[in-house]
Design a protein around this motif. Structure first.
Motif, PDB file in Angstrom:
ATOM      1  N   ASP A 167       7.192  -1.133   5.960  1.00  0.00           N
ATOM      2  CA  ASP A 167       7.320  -0.342   4.740  1.00  0.00           C
ATOM      3  C   ASP A 167       6.031  -0.528   3.945  1.00  0.00           C
ATOM      4  O   ASP A 167       5.796  -1.600   3.401  1.00  0.00           O
ATOM      5  CB  ASP A 167       8.531  -0.857   3.944  1.00  0.00           C
ATOM      6  CG  ASP A 167       9.067   0.210   3.016  1.00  0.00           C
ATOM      7  OD1 ASP A 167       8.341   1.183   2.768  1.00  0.00           O
ATOM      8  OD2 ASP A 167      10.208   0.050   2.546  1.00  0.00           O
ATOM      9  N   MET A 169       2.890  -1.081   1.588  1.00  0.00           N
ATOM     10  CA  MET A 169       2.736  -1.577   0.228  1.00  0.00           C
ATOM     11  C   MET A 169       1.848  -0.581  -0.523  1.00  0.00           C
ATOM     12  O   MET A 169       0.633  -0.613  -0.420  1.00  0.00           O
ATOM     13  CB  MET A 169       2.078  -2.957   0.297  1.00  0.00           C
ATOM     14  CG  MET A 169       1.894  -3.654  -1.020  1.00  0.00           C
ATOM     15  SD  MET A 169       0.747  -5.047  -0.846  1.00  0.00           S
ATOM     16  CE  MET A 169       1.696  -6.156   0.165  1.00  0.00           C
ATOM     17  N   LEU A 170       2.494   0.325  -1.232  1.00  0.00           N
ATOM     18  CA  LEU A 170       1.736   1.444  -1.811  1.00  0.00           C
ATOM     19  C   LEU A 170       0.660   0.977  -2.780  1.00  0.00           C
ATOM     20  O   LEU A 170      -0.365   1.630  -2.936  1.00  0.00           O
ATOM     21  CB  LEU A 170       2.682   2.401  -2.549  1.00  0.00           C
ATOM     22  CG  LEU A 170       3.607   3.237  -1.674  1.00  0.00           C
ATOM     23  CD1 LEU A 170       4.410   4.183  -2.530  1.00  0.00           C
ATOM     24  CD2 LEU A 170       2.801   4.024  -0.653  1.00  0.00           C
ATOM     25  N   MET A 171       0.893  -0.162  -3.423  1.00  0.00           N
ATOM     26  CA  MET A 171      -0.062  -0.570  -4.455  1.00  0.00           C
ATOM     27  C   MET A 171      -1.446  -0.817  -3.869  1.00  0.00           C
ATOM     28  O   MET A 171      -2.436  -0.678  -4.569  1.00  0.00           O
ATOM     29  CB  MET A 171       0.411  -1.817  -5.183  1.00  0.00           C
ATOM     30  CG  MET A 171      -0.266  -1.978  -6.526  1.00  0.00           C
ATOM     31  SD  MET A 171       0.061  -3.552  -7.276  1.00  0.00           S
ATOM     32  CE  MET A 171      -0.888  -4.609  -6.237  1.00  0.00           C
ATOM     33  N   LEU A 174      -3.497   2.022  -4.547  1.00  0.00           N
ATOM     34  CA  LEU A 174      -3.737   2.372  -5.951  1.00  0.00           C
ATOM     35  C   LEU A 174      -4.873   1.510  -6.518  1.00  0.00           C
ATOM     36  O   LEU A 174      -5.327   0.566  -5.890  1.00  0.00           O
ATOM     37  CB  LEU A 174      -2.468   2.156  -6.770  1.00  0.00           C
ATOM     38  CG  LEU A 174      -1.223   2.884  -6.264  1.00  0.00           C
ATOM     39  CD1 LEU A 174       0.001   2.455  -7.058  1.00  0.00           C
ATOM     40  CD2 LEU A 174      -1.400   4.391  -6.373  1.00  0.00           C
ATOM     41  N   ILE A 180      -7.627  -6.029  -6.776  1.00  0.00           N
ATOM     42  CA  ILE A 180      -7.152  -7.314  -6.272  1.00  0.00           C
ATOM     43  C   ILE A 180      -7.793  -7.623  -4.924  1.00  0.00           C
ATOM     44  O   ILE A 180      -8.235  -8.748  -4.671  1.00  0.00           O
ATOM     45  CB  ILE A 180      -5.607  -7.316  -6.184  1.00  0.00           C
ATOM     46  CG1 ILE A 180      -5.027  -7.301  -7.598  1.00  0.00           C
ATOM     47  CG2 ILE A 180      -5.101  -8.527  -5.426  1.00  0.00           C
ATOM     48  CD1 ILE A 180      -3.556  -7.016  -7.655  1.00  0.00           C
ATOM     49  N   THR A 184     -10.197 -10.789  -4.424  1.00  0.00           N
ATOM     50  CA  THR A 184      -9.841 -11.826  -3.461  1.00  0.00           C
ATOM     51  C   THR A 184     -10.958 -12.017  -2.442  1.00  0.00           C
ATOM     52  O   THR A 184     -11.315 -13.144  -2.093  1.00  0.00           O
ATOM     53  CB  THR A 184      -8.533 -11.445  -2.748  1.00  0.00           C
ATOM     54  OG1 THR A 184      -7.607 -10.995  -3.729  1.00  0.00           O
ATOM     55  CG2 THR A 184      -7.960 -12.618  -2.009  1.00  0.00           C
TER      56      THR A 184
ATOM     57  N   TRP B  96      12.943  -9.229   2.374  1.00  0.00           N
ATOM     58  CA  TRP B  96      11.535  -9.581   2.166  1.00  0.00           C
ATOM     59  C   TRP B  96      11.035  -9.175   0.788  1.00  0.00           C
ATOM     60  O   TRP B  96       9.961  -9.593   0.371  1.00  0.00           O
ATOM     61  CB  TRP B  96      10.655  -8.940   3.248  1.00  0.00           C
ATOM     62  CG  TRP B  96      10.930  -7.478   3.473  1.00  0.00           C
ATOM     63  CD1 TRP B  96      11.753  -6.929   4.410  1.00  0.00           C
ATOM     64  CD2 TRP B  96      10.385  -6.395   2.731  1.00  0.00           C
ATOM     65  NE1 TRP B  96      11.762  -5.565   4.289  1.00  0.00           N
ATOM     66  CE2 TRP B  96      10.936  -5.207   3.281  1.00  0.00           C
ATOM     67  CE3 TRP B  96       9.499  -6.299   1.641  1.00  0.00           C
ATOM     68  CZ2 TRP B  96      10.620  -3.952   2.767  1.00  0.00           C
ATOM     69  CZ3 TRP B  96       9.197  -5.040   1.148  1.00  0.00           C
ATOM     70  CH2 TRP B  96       9.757  -3.884   1.710  1.00  0.00           C
ATOM     71  N   ALA B 133       5.178  -0.784  -8.170  1.00  0.00           N
ATOM     72  CA  ALA B 133       4.052   0.054  -7.745  1.00  0.00           C
ATOM     73  C   ALA B 133       3.989   0.169  -6.235  1.00  0.00           C
ATOM     74  O   ALA B 133       3.528   1.182  -5.705  1.00  0.00           O
ATOM     75  CB  ALA B 133       2.735  -0.529  -8.281  1.00  0.00           C
ATOM     76  N   SER B 134       4.439  -0.885  -5.535  1.00  0.00           N
ATOM     77  CA  SER B 134       4.290  -0.891  -4.082  1.00  0.00           C
ATOM     78  C   SER B 134       5.444  -0.215  -3.362  1.00  0.00           C
ATOM     79  O   SER B 134       5.250   0.495  -2.391  1.00  0.00           O
ATOM     80  CB  SER B 134       4.163  -2.329  -3.581  1.00  0.00           C
ATOM     81  OG  SER B 134       2.964  -2.882  -4.013  1.00  0.00           O
ATOM     82  N   TRP B 135       6.644  -0.493  -3.786  1.00  0.00           N
ATOM     83  CA  TRP B 135       7.821   0.073  -3.113  1.00  0.00           C
ATOM     84  C   TRP B 135       8.698   0.769  -4.141  1.00  0.00           C
ATOM     85  O   TRP B 135       9.809   0.315  -4.425  1.00  0.00           O
ATOM     86  CB  TRP B 135       8.595  -1.025  -2.387  1.00  0.00           C
ATOM     87  CG  TRP B 135       7.805  -1.620  -1.278  1.00  0.00           C
ATOM     88  CD1 TRP B 135       7.638  -1.086  -0.025  1.00  0.00           C
ATOM     89  CD2 TRP B 135       7.058  -2.839  -1.289  1.00  0.00           C
ATOM     90  NE1 TRP B 135       6.818  -1.899   0.718  1.00  0.00           N
ATOM     91  CE2 TRP B 135       6.458  -2.975  -0.028  1.00  0.00           C
ATOM     92  CE3 TRP B 135       6.830  -3.810  -2.263  1.00  0.00           C
ATOM     93  CZ2 TRP B 135       5.637  -4.061   0.304  1.00  0.00           C
ATOM     94  CZ3 TRP B 135       6.020  -4.877  -1.940  1.00  0.00           C
ATOM     95  CH2 TRP B 135       5.442  -4.990  -0.663  1.00  0.00           C
TER      96      TRP B 135
END
Lengths: 196, 373
Positions: A167, A169-171, A174, A180, A184, B96, B133-135
């Motif tokens: 699934d 991680m849409l962020m 963005l 980030i 990192t 998760w 924001a992610s899911w």
């Protein structure tokens, strides 16, 4: 300085993104996929090499007071060439990079190398510098994009890496994900440098 | 004899307050909400919370080990972060999700800035913002519906089925309106009813639409719904729904003198006043019960008592805390009433968290005897 040294310094030692921290805007904005990153890196490299050569050639006839406008005109000319070439031959990439192609005009790596290097060095070294810095920029963009694309889309350069059930991680795609990831990576690079 | 006197600079007064003491007490205060979550949504909410806590503690220990600083996971602050984060997700989340949120909250939200006391914003809320924001599909919209049937469909005091009853009494309501009232958190219902483009699609007749939406809106703050909201018998996140359980914990913290009354009071008070003034819609007149709907629903109780009062990220000065709390309240109401999200507690607290240094600077009291320049 030897030609080879000029060529390779941009890759790691003076990497324009991770070490000199220039060109943040295109790095953050166009690293959403590896394809975009490589396309952007190549376009910027072309402009950088050409503008470095040209500015090195005209450095003796450029009046010091108006050197920045002169550089911008030179850079803008090459950016226009890249813009039209990309629109003609790689329209899909051109479309997905959009505004960031014309914005290479104000890319601070290119202006920075013109001001800091090309106007003080000969043509051959400026060529090497341009190639090295361009490659370093492309490398940095690709590394950032690798993390963002795999996390945010499950693919790398369009190839599926993560399992179908992943699934995304849409962020990562963005703006916060860009900051980030970049932060990192820079922290990691600083850590590795400290250890040496 | 000499040993009995401590010669040292001020402060000379000590009490037993310590970081572990504070953190574990907040964890204790959060337990009633967990008990209610288990009652409404089954053991899964407990497992998710445990997963979140373990992930947070493990991340904190690992990073502190790598940073070569003392490992302080026994102080409970990572436990608290993991708990608060999991309280912000749905009880039907995949296993998760709390792990991702806790790892992000601790690694990026806290340790990246230097650990406890150095984080600019509340780590748990940052983790929630990251998850949202992610899911987004797991954090908003339909994810809450699936949590409902476990217990709520059988329940007699159910805010959502209350709305359905209201619906059954209305003549000529379209399927759209029916979907609305059976499929969302109360705040989402309120937001949708405030949206005139939705209201206009219920039937073809504008007057009927106003009548229906007004009646549905009013049913949001009738005594039955308010009772459901108070006990927590509504759709929502694991730890946010039961006002009663959260108030129990809050009273414990206030009694133990761990949180101060200013932030919760001014936060909730601001929301109360503003929703009373601006919360109504056309077709449903003003009511003193409407603000109760707003302060009982969503994450306001959890946010006001357990998140906005975080020591690190809220102002030091008393006046600053009032400014901070009013800012949180105004932003929450603005997001709820005119923003795109049905709920705004988390973003409002995050926003005021980053304002905290500025508020502290502007509200610092004049030192006694010092002349103003």
């Amino acid at each position: 300085m030897s030609f080879m040294k000029e060529l390779t310094k941009g890759l790691i030692k003076e990497n324009p993104t991770f070490v000199i921290v220039l060109g943040m805007c295109p790095t953050l904005a166009t690293s959403t996929s590896v394809n975009n990153a490589i396309g952007m890196g190549m376009a910027a490299t072309f402009v950088l090499v050409c503008s470095n050569i040209m500015i090195s050639l005209i450095k003796n006839v450029t009046p010091d007071k108006i050197r920045i406008p002169v550089y911008v005109v030179v850079i803008a000319a090459f950016v226009s060439i890249v813009d039209m070439m990309m629109a003609a031959y790689v329209p899909d990439l051109h479309k997905s990079l959009g505004l960031f192609i014309p914005l290479i005009v104000v890319n601070c790596i290119i202006l920075g190398r013109a001001e800091a290097y090309a106007n003080k060095n000969n043509v051959l070294n400026s060529l090497a510098d341009g190639i090295g810095m361009g490659a370093g920029f492309t490398l940095a963009l690709t590394v950032v994009a690798t993390f963002r694309e795999i996390l945010g889309n499950g693919t790398w350069a369009g190839l599926r890496i993560m399992p179908q059930t992943y699934d995304p991680m849409l962020m990562a795609l963005l703006a916060p994900g860009a900051f980030i990831t970049l932060g990192t990576l820079m922290a990691t690079i600083n850590l590795l440098k400290e250890k040496k | 004899m000499k040993d009995k006197y401590t010669v040292s600079p001020a402060p000379h007064l000590h009490d037993r307050t310590s970081i572990p003491n504070v953190m574990w007490n907040v964890v204790i205060a959060l337990l009633p909400a967990l008990a209610f979550a288990v009652y409404y949504w089954g053991w899964r909410s407990l497992w998710l919370t445990l997963i979140g806590v373990v992930a947070a503690v493990a991340t904190e220990a690992l990073i502190q080990y790598l940073r070569k600083v003392p490992v302080t996971v026994y102080d409970g602050s990572a436990v608290l972060t993991g708990m608060l984060l999991t309280y912000n997700i749905s009880a039907d989340s995949p296993w998760w999700l709390p792990i991702m949120g806790s790892v992000f909250a601790i690694a990026i939200g806290k340790q990246a800035f230097g650990g406890l006391g150095n984080n600019p914003v509340n780590p748990a809320l940052l983790g929630r913002a990251f998850l949202l924001a992610s899911w987004p599909s797991l954090m908003t919209g339909n994810c809450w519906i699936r949590t409902l049937p476990h217990k709520l469909s059988e329940s007699s005091i159910n805010g959502i089925s209350n709305l359905s009853l209201i619906h059954a009494n209305l003549q000529g309501v379209s399927a759209k309106a029916y979907d609305l009232v059976t499929s969302a958190t109360p705040l989402k219902v309120a937001q949708t009813l405030r949206d005139s483009s939705f209201v206009n699609t219920i039937t073809t007749d504008p007057a009927t639409n106003l009548d229906i939406s007004g009646k549905m809106f009013k049913s949001l703050f009738d005594m039955g719904t308010l009772r459901s909201l108070f006990w927590g018998n509504v759709g929502g996140c694991i730890g946010e729904v039961s006002v009663f359980a959260l108030l129990l914990g809050a009273i414990y913290l206030l009694w133990k003198n761990i949180i101060e009354w200013r932030i919760p009071l001014f936060y909730i008070g601001t929301v109360f006043v503003l929703t009373f003034l601006f919360g109504g819609i056309e077709g449903a007149g003003p009511s003193i019960l409407l603000p109760f709907f707003h302060i009982f629903s969503g994450g306001l109780m959890l946010g006001a008592f357990f998140m906005a009062t975080d020591y690190t990220t809220s102002p030091l000065t008393k006046n600053g805390r009032i400014v901070f709390a009013i800012g949180c309240g105004v932003l929450t109401v603005v997001i709820r009433l005119v923003g795109g999200y049905p709920e705004g507690v988390s973003y409002s607290i995050l926003f005021m968290n980053v304002m905290t240094p500025l508020i502290d600077k502007l509200t610092m009291p004049k030192a006694f005897g010092r002349v103003k320049k």
